[in-house]
Design an enzyme around this catalytic site. Structure first.
Site, PDB file in Angstrom:
ATOM      1  N   CYS A 196     -55.663  -8.777  25.362  1.00  0.00           N
ATOM      2  CA  CYS A 196     -57.119  -8.710  25.325  1.00  0.00           C
ATOM      3  C   CYS A 196     -57.693 -10.063  24.925  1.00  0.00           C
ATOM      4  O   CYS A 196     -57.009 -10.900  24.355  1.00  0.00           O
ATOM      5  CB  CYS A 196     -57.573  -7.624  24.368  1.00  0.00           C
TER       6      CYS A 196
ATOM      7  N   GLY B  72     -58.806  -6.151  27.651  1.00  0.00           N
ATOM      8  CA  GLY B  72     -60.057  -5.846  26.983  1.00  0.00           C
ATOM      9  C   GLY B  72     -60.845  -7.122  26.738  1.00  0.00           C
ATOM     10  O   GLY B  72     -60.303  -8.234  26.830  1.00  0.00           O
TER      11      GLY B  72
ATOM     12  N   ASN C 257     -60.983  -9.609  19.453  1.00  0.00           N
ATOM     13  CA  ASN C 257     -60.574  -8.744  20.560  1.00  0.00           C
ATOM     14  C   ASN C 257     -61.120  -7.334  20.315  1.00  0.00           C
ATOM     15  O   ASN C 257     -61.608  -7.031  19.221  1.00  0.00           O
ATOM     16  CB  ASN C 257     -59.052  -8.746  20.686  1.00  0.00           C
ATOM     17  N   PRO C 258     -61.083  -6.435  21.307  1.00  0.00           N
ATOM     18  CA  PRO C 258     -61.774  -5.138  21.165  1.00  0.00           C
ATOM     19  C   PRO C 258     -61.366  -4.312  19.948  1.00  0.00           C
ATOM     20  O   PRO C 258     -62.205  -3.625  19.361  1.00  0.00           O
ATOM     21  CB  PRO C 258     -61.426  -4.414  22.469  1.00  0.00           C
ATOM     22  N   CYS C 259     -60.100  -4.333  19.578  1.00  0.00           N
ATOM     23  CA  CYS C 259     -59.678  -3.501  18.445  1.00  0.00           C
ATOM     24  C   CYS C 259     -59.766  -4.224  17.107  1.00  0.00           C
ATOM     25  O   CYS C 259     -59.486  -3.630  16.068  1.00  0.00           O
ATOM     26  CB  CYS C 259     -58.261  -2.993  18.682  1.00  0.00           C
TER      27      CYS C 259
ATOM     28  N   GLU D 149     -58.087  -6.861  15.791  1.00  0.00           N
ATOM     29  CA  GLU D 149     -56.959  -7.441  15.063  1.00  0.00           C
ATOM     30  C   GLU D 149     -57.073  -8.947  14.902  1.00  0.00           C
ATOM     31  O   GLU D 149     -56.644  -9.500  13.884  1.00  0.00           O
ATOM     32  CB  GLU D 149     -55.627  -7.157  15.786  1.00  0.00           C
TER      33      GLU D 149
END
Length: 247
Positions: A1, A30, A181-183, A185
């Site tokens: 991502c 992502g 990034n989308p999540c 991390e």
């Protein structure tokens, strides 16, 4: 991502950014964006006499992501970040109380040192676009409590302590970070890619559930070295949807 490039609400640039995101999501990646560069809703901007604001354009990204997901094997994922002093921050904080809205987005507020100091000291907090003027002045503590309440009620938004991130970034001399990034991390620069792996530490426990339980540290060290080399190889063999990402 990936984290994508900066957004500008001149329509040609804005929809070029949308195209970049679509190509990235089509390839299975992502995308994360900082929407702080878009004019607040109801103000004059390059998109026309009155701009609809960041949230309206997030719905455009949402529609594209949903359309791509319908033909792909994996659910699309995006991160939207917005500065804590952007005039649309209140609407951003409340945006996902309806669980049917912006389902492909995670939201994060970019929290500055100045804001946290204002919260601690219970000072007024001006909302302004690109540091100019003050469209509205709120109680910093009330805004923080509103953010925390929204996160408690609906798990959105998260926060990115963006000043701290840039202080601790060991590439801070050549890049500025304003999204993840989308999540969430990895905070990344424009067009940066996250390349993630995990190590199962339970595999390195010797004599578990006994008084002699211990970690096999040398085994962890060897595994991590191999894993990092593997992740380096991932970069080498990956297809990057955009030339800027490959670079």
């Amino acid at each position: 991502c990936f984290v994508m490039g900066a957004l500008d609400d001149a329509l040609p640039e804005l929809f070029r950014s949308l195209e970049e995101g679509a190509l990235t999501m089509q390839a299975g990646g992502g995308v994360g964006y900082d929407f702080s560069g878009l004019h607040p809703a109801g103000t004059d901007a390059a998109t026309g006499p009155v701009t609809p604001g960041p949230l309206a354009f997030m719905h455009v990204w949402q529609s594209v992501c949903a359309a791509l997901t319908a033909s792909a094997q994996r659910r699309g994922a995006m991160m939207a970040a917005l500065r804590c002093d952007h005039p649309d921050i209140e609407a951003f904080i409340e945006a996902k109380r309806d669980p049917a809205v912006l389902r492909h987005f995670n939201l994060s507020v970019l929290v500055s040192d100045a804001f946290m100091q204002a919260v601690q000291q219970d000072r007024p907090w001006p909302l302004r676009f690109r540091g100019v003027g003050a469209q509205q002045i709120l109680s910093a503590r009330a805004l923080w409590q509103r953010l925390v309440r929204a996160a408690y009620d609906s798990a959105e938004p998260g926060v990115i302590f963006v000043d701290q991130v840039n202080r601790w970034n060991n590439l801070g001399y050549c890049e500025t970070i304003s999204a993840t990034n989308p999540c969430g991390e990895v905070p990344l620069p424009a067009y940066g890619a996250c390349d993630l792996g995990s190590v199962n530490l339970t595999r390195f426990v010797r004599d578990p559930f006994t008084p002699k339980a211990r970690l096999h540290v040398n085994g962890i060290e060897a595994c991590v070295q191999t894993a990092v080399r593997m992740l380096d190889n991932v970069y080498e063999v990956s297809h990057f949807p955009l030339p800027m990402q490959a670079q």
